[in-house]
Design a protein around this motif. Structure first.
Motif, PDB file in Angstrom:
ATOM      1  N   ALA A   8      40.223  83.709 -11.394  1.00  0.00           N
ATOM      2  CA  ALA A   8      41.113  83.292 -10.247  1.00  0.00           C
ATOM      3  C   ALA A   8      41.780  81.814 -10.479  1.00  0.00           C
ATOM      4  N   GLY A   9      40.963  81.052 -11.034  1.00  0.00           N
ATOM      5  CA  GLY A   9      41.486  79.605 -11.213  1.00  0.00           C
ATOM      6  C   GLY A   9      42.669  79.469 -12.320  1.00  0.00           C
ATOM      7  N   GLU A  10      42.753  80.701 -13.192  1.00  0.00           N
ATOM      8  CA  GLU A  10      43.906  80.624 -14.244  1.00  0.00           C
ATOM      9  C   GLU A  10      45.355  81.126 -13.641  1.00  0.00           C
ATOM     10  N   ARG A  11      45.443  81.319 -12.403  1.00  0.00           N
ATOM     11  CA  ARG A  11      46.492  82.048 -12.070  1.00  0.00           C
ATOM     12  C   ARG A  11      47.393  80.758 -11.762  1.00  0.00           C
TER      13      ARG A  11
ATOM     14  N   ALA B 239      49.196  86.113 -11.040  1.00  0.00           N
ATOM     15  CA  ALA B 239      48.408  86.380 -12.073  1.00  0.00           C
ATOM     16  C   ALA B 239      49.055  86.824 -13.440  1.00  0.00           C
ATOM     17  N   PHE B 240      50.430  87.074 -13.269  1.00  0.00           N
ATOM     18  CA  PHE B 240      51.267  87.360 -14.585  1.00  0.00           C
ATOM     19  C   PHE B 240      52.427  86.220 -14.571  1.00  0.00           C
ATOM     20  N   SER B 241      53.104  86.316 -15.520  1.00  0.00           N
ATOM     21  CA  SER B 241      54.172  85.385 -15.540  1.00  0.00           C
ATOM     22  C   SER B 241      55.226  85.487 -14.444  1.00  0.00           C
ATOM     23  N   PHE B 242      55.774  84.578 -13.813  1.00  0.00           N
ATOM     24  CA  PHE B 242      56.402  84.534 -12.589  1.00  0.00           C
ATOM     25  C   PHE B 242      57.280  83.506 -12.305  1.00  0.00           C
TER      26      PHE B 242
ATOM     27  N   ASP C  41      55.418  82.744 -19.085  1.00  0.00           N
ATOM     28  CA  ASP C  41      54.553  82.941 -20.282  1.00  0.00           C
ATOM     29  C   ASP C  41      54.782  84.117 -21.018  1.00  0.00           C
ATOM     30  N   PRO C  42      55.351  84.044 -22.135  1.00  0.00           N
ATOM     31  CA  PRO C  42      55.525  85.247 -22.787  1.00  0.00           C
ATOM     32  C   PRO C  42      54.460  86.255 -23.303  1.00  0.00           C
ATOM     33  N   GLY C  43      53.374  85.724 -23.336  1.00  0.00           N
ATOM     34  CA  GLY C  43      52.048  86.431 -23.661  1.00  0.00           C
ATOM     35  C   GLY C  43      51.591  87.002 -22.327  1.00  0.00           C
TER      36      GLY C  43
ATOM     37  N   ALA D 142      53.278  92.250 -11.931  1.00  0.00           N
ATOM     38  CA  ALA D 142      52.850  91.253 -11.125  1.00  0.00           C
ATOM     39  C   ALA D 142      51.685  91.611 -10.248  1.00  0.00           C
ATOM     40  N   CYS D 143      50.706  90.668  -9.941  1.00  0.00           N
ATOM     41  CA  CYS D 143      49.648  90.719  -8.949  1.00  0.00           C
ATOM     42  C   CYS D 143      49.611  89.439  -8.299  1.00  0.00           C
ATOM     43  N   ASN D 144      50.227  89.331  -7.117  1.00  0.00           N
ATOM     44  CA  ASN D 144      50.287  88.014  -6.393  1.00  0.00           C
ATOM     45  C   ASN D 144      49.199  87.997  -5.346  1.00  0.00           C
ATOM     46  N   GLU D 145      48.800  87.011  -5.087  1.00  0.00           N
ATOM     47  CA  GLU D 145      47.899  86.784  -3.870  1.00  0.00           C
ATOM     48  C   GLU D 145      48.730  85.809  -2.877  1.00  0.00           C
ATOM     49  N   GLU D 146      49.284  86.286  -1.754  1.00  0.00           N
ATOM     50  CA  GLU D 146      50.085  85.585  -0.774  1.00  0.00           C
ATOM     51  C   GLU D 146      49.425  85.287   0.407  1.00  0.00           C
TER      52      GLU D 146
END
Length: 219
Positions: free
Chosen positions: A6-9, A24-27, A32-34, A43-47
């Protein structure tokens, strides 16, 4: 298995206006090309929206947008004339097709938390579509055929086990509680990306119930 904590998001949103986001993904500015996608998930976003806060009208295209409300109420309006309130236990899907505009707000009195997942369709374009499934039952899969994907909602009691679907790609996101996946502890906000998933199980911790979203995706 690729575990992301979670802390890497990537942080986002605009806290000054009551919007806090975790990606969770480049946004957006966090390119982040990787980390552009896994399977169909892009995308997986916590809003988190404070009462009265929200996203003003904005466009989407060529994306399947699936939303899971954790707490509070999400008000949705779009350019196709749809308007609804999405609550915990509901699955909402907006198929952007060739193009659609929408508004997402917290018009309620309590804070709003939701998980929004974007999937790339197998074929771009088409007509926009909208759907809300109210109170989806546990273990009832929700199909997104346009993306070759199936969402499984798992609500586990302490110590309960459930299988991860065998699939070319499986994406696991922990909403609440703690689980173990193949012996690895996952906490709220953690996720796991599994290629060629076979014979895996999730087990809820003994401390309390858990809620997990699992995507089953074709090649």
């Amino acid at each position: 298995m690729d575990v992301r904590r979670a802390g890497e998001r990537y942080p986002g949103g605009d806290p000054a206006t009551g919007i806090e986001s975790l990606h969770a993904f480049s946004f957006g500015p966090h390119y982040d090309p990787g980390n552009l996608r896994f399977g169909a998930v892009i995308a997986c976003n916590e809003e988190r929206l404070a009462p009265g806060a929200g996203f003003t009208e904005h466009p989407h295209s060529h994306t399947e947008i699936v939303t899971w409300v954790v707490e509070g109420e999400l008000t949705h309006r779009d350019s196709q004339g749809h308007e609804s309130v999405v609550r915990p236990g509901d699955v909402q899907r907006l198929s952007a097709g060739g193009g659609v505009r929408h508004v997402e707000r917290n018009d309620g009195a309590e804070p709003l938390v939701f998980i929004q997942m974007w999937l790339a369709p197998e074929e771009p374009g088409g007509d926009p579509a909208y759907e809300v499934v109210h109170g989806i039952a546990d273990s009832t899969p929700y199909a997104v055929p346009e993306a070759g994907a199936m969402l499984h909602v798992r609500r586990l009691t302490p110590g309960e086990r459930t299988a991860v679907p065998d699939a070319a790609f499986a994406y696991v996101h922990v909403v609440r509680g703690e689980v173990r996946l193949d012996g690895v502890r996952l906490a709220p906000g953690d996720s796991a990306r599994i290629a060629d998933a076979k014979g895996l199980e999730l087990e809820a911790g003994a401390e309390g119930p858990a809620e997990v979203l699992v995507w089953e995706m074709s090649p």
